[in-house]
Design an enzyme around this catalytic site. Sequence first.
Site, PDB file in Angstrom:
ATOM      1  N   SER A 256       0.849  -1.193   0.000  1.00 43.04           N
ATOM      2  CA  SER A 256       0.000   0.000   0.000  1.00 43.04           C
ATOM      3  C   SER A 256       0.886   1.244   0.000  1.00 43.04           C
ATOM      4  CB  SER A 256      -0.878   0.021   1.242  1.00 43.04           C
ATOM      5  OG  SER A 256      -0.076   0.301   2.379  1.00 43.04           O
ATOM      6  N   LYS A 257       0.242   2.414  -0.157  1.00 38.00           N
ATOM      7  CA  LYS A 257       1.003   3.669  -0.132  1.00 38.00           C
ATOM      8  C   LYS A 257       1.671   3.862   1.218  1.00 38.00           C
ATOM      9  CE  LYS A 257      -0.906   6.604  -3.627  1.00 38.00           C
ATOM     10  NZ  LYS A 257      -2.091   7.349  -3.976  1.00 38.00           N
ATOM     11  N   ARG A 258       0.939   3.501   2.292  1.00 30.51           N
ATOM     12  CA  ARG A 258       1.514   3.692   3.614  1.00 30.51           C
ATOM     13  C   ARG A 258       2.719   2.775   3.820  1.00 30.51           C
ATOM     14  NH1 ARG A 258      -2.552   3.264   7.954  1.00 30.51           N
ATOM     15  NH2 ARG A 258      -1.985   1.090   7.819  1.00 30.51           N
ATOM     16  N   ALA A 260       4.670   1.854   1.606  1.00 33.56           N
ATOM     17  CA  ALA A 260       5.756   2.414   0.809  1.00 33.56           C
ATOM     18  C   ALA A 260       6.455   3.534   1.569  1.00 33.56           C
ATOM     19  CB  ALA A 260       5.213   2.931  -0.516  1.00 33.56           C
ATOM     20  N   ALA A 261       5.674   4.397   2.219  1.00 38.66           N
ATOM     21  CA  ALA A 261       6.260   5.522   2.947  1.00 38.66           C
ATOM     22  C   ALA A 261       7.088   5.000   4.119  1.00 38.66           C
ATOM     23  CB  ALA A 261       5.156   6.446   3.436  1.00 38.66           C
TER      24      ALA A 261
END
Length: 495
Positions: A256-258, A260-261
């Site tokens: 997910s984007k989170r 990835a961060a």
Amino acid sequence: MTMQPVRVRFAPSPTGFLHIGGARTALYNYLLARQTGGSFVLRIEDTDQERLVPGALENMLAALRWLGLQWDEGPQVGGPHAPYVQSERAALHRARAEQLVLAGKAYYCYCTRERLDALRTEQRVLKRPPRYDGHCRGLSAAEAAQLRAAGTPAVIRFKTPADGSTTVTDAIRGDITVQNSTLDDFIILKSDGLSLYHLAAMADDHDMGITHVIRADEWLPSLPKHALILRAFGWPEPVWCHLSVFRKPSGKGKMSKRDAAELRGTEGHSIFVHELREIGYLPAAVLNWLALMGWSYDDQKEDFDMAELVRCFSLARVNPAAAAVNFEKLDHFQGVHLRRMPVPLLATELAPYFVAAGVQADPAMLERIVPLIQERITTFEDAPPLAGFFFRASVDCSSADLLVKDKTADESAAILQRAHALLAALPTMQHSAVNAALTALAAELALKPGQLFSPLRMAVTGQKVSPPLFESMELLGREVVLARIAAGAQLLQAL
Ligand code: GLU
């Protein structure tokens, strides 16, 4: 068997920055194009204007170029099928939609939002899947003409066959069959005259002469619709190949984007190509890594450069099973490709990382240092912390690490002073001479070599881990080495 020249496309939507999934899709397309002497087309799919992200397009073009995946046709380079930005092809898409209406394969739908909402509510209550009920499909020509004359807004819907099934063959997954009853009469042109993705993509693929569609498997649910559109036009189908998306490093679930961060923040890794570049990964390493995430050659050979990939790649050995992202593997390939880099080139690449770390690195000196660190760094970002001491005026030592093991501070200072005197008198700072002299000193003082070398390393480099000590001393030169050892001894005396 050599294949006919293919025409392939990478068709990203500029709704985010280029990530490793997209980059792998682009790579496989690119490899097939190069291998067959075909063409690699870049098409920007921006029909969903609401989801566009500022800067995403520029980011993607730069990231593809950095990876070396230069497109033959597309934005910035043009080509015989321009424009390559989908929104600029809207008139072509509309004409195609109307062509299907004329052929009786699509129809105008005048249903209002209210009617569609009511339909959806009813279907929800009856626990039926939400789908258009074909209301306008049955309109008589007279009814349709009346509605059109009244200026009623209309969309164009595709006439999906009511019965039977649709089978599409995927090169790595075999036949995929869906019952047509599960597909509804989907919209291909909106009331504002803009095409929806399914029609736009298929029309563009056809008009651009695309022979192979290699894309992510999130497009599998759309595949029957895409095939039905092509068949309605009577167009040949491309070879389809749907690549599995990557799973998280843990192997569980999609990234997910989170996630990835977090990855960038805690692990110093990234799934974004521009960030992998910032961290200092080599394009060659990223390419090698991506190539093997879903494809294998012979289960033995793993190190590939681009020329080898072009030669060896084949769709037949693309694996439909999802691979977990494995950053250890990336580091492995980074090591392989970094060690293969010519020293002057590596020095040039590293220079900006020293600048960014606030270190003025003299280029000639950096080139002499590179052989000492080439084996010891994984990414370019690793270089300044390891070798910044070569360029700093002085180093910060932790006094605890200046202590000779099992000795007091005064004894340790005295030992450093002995080393200082020895090096001051040595005819040469050539590393083997330094090594011999200091090894002899350790023996004379009844110290284990490590007992002497660890505090010396701290004094000279300010680090517990450094490039080889004696080579480092040779490069630093006698003056600097002596000054740092003296400073270390002084620090110990002040304890
Ligand atoms: N624009 C789509 C995407 O970004 C590509 C779909 C396709 O390759 O057909 O995922």
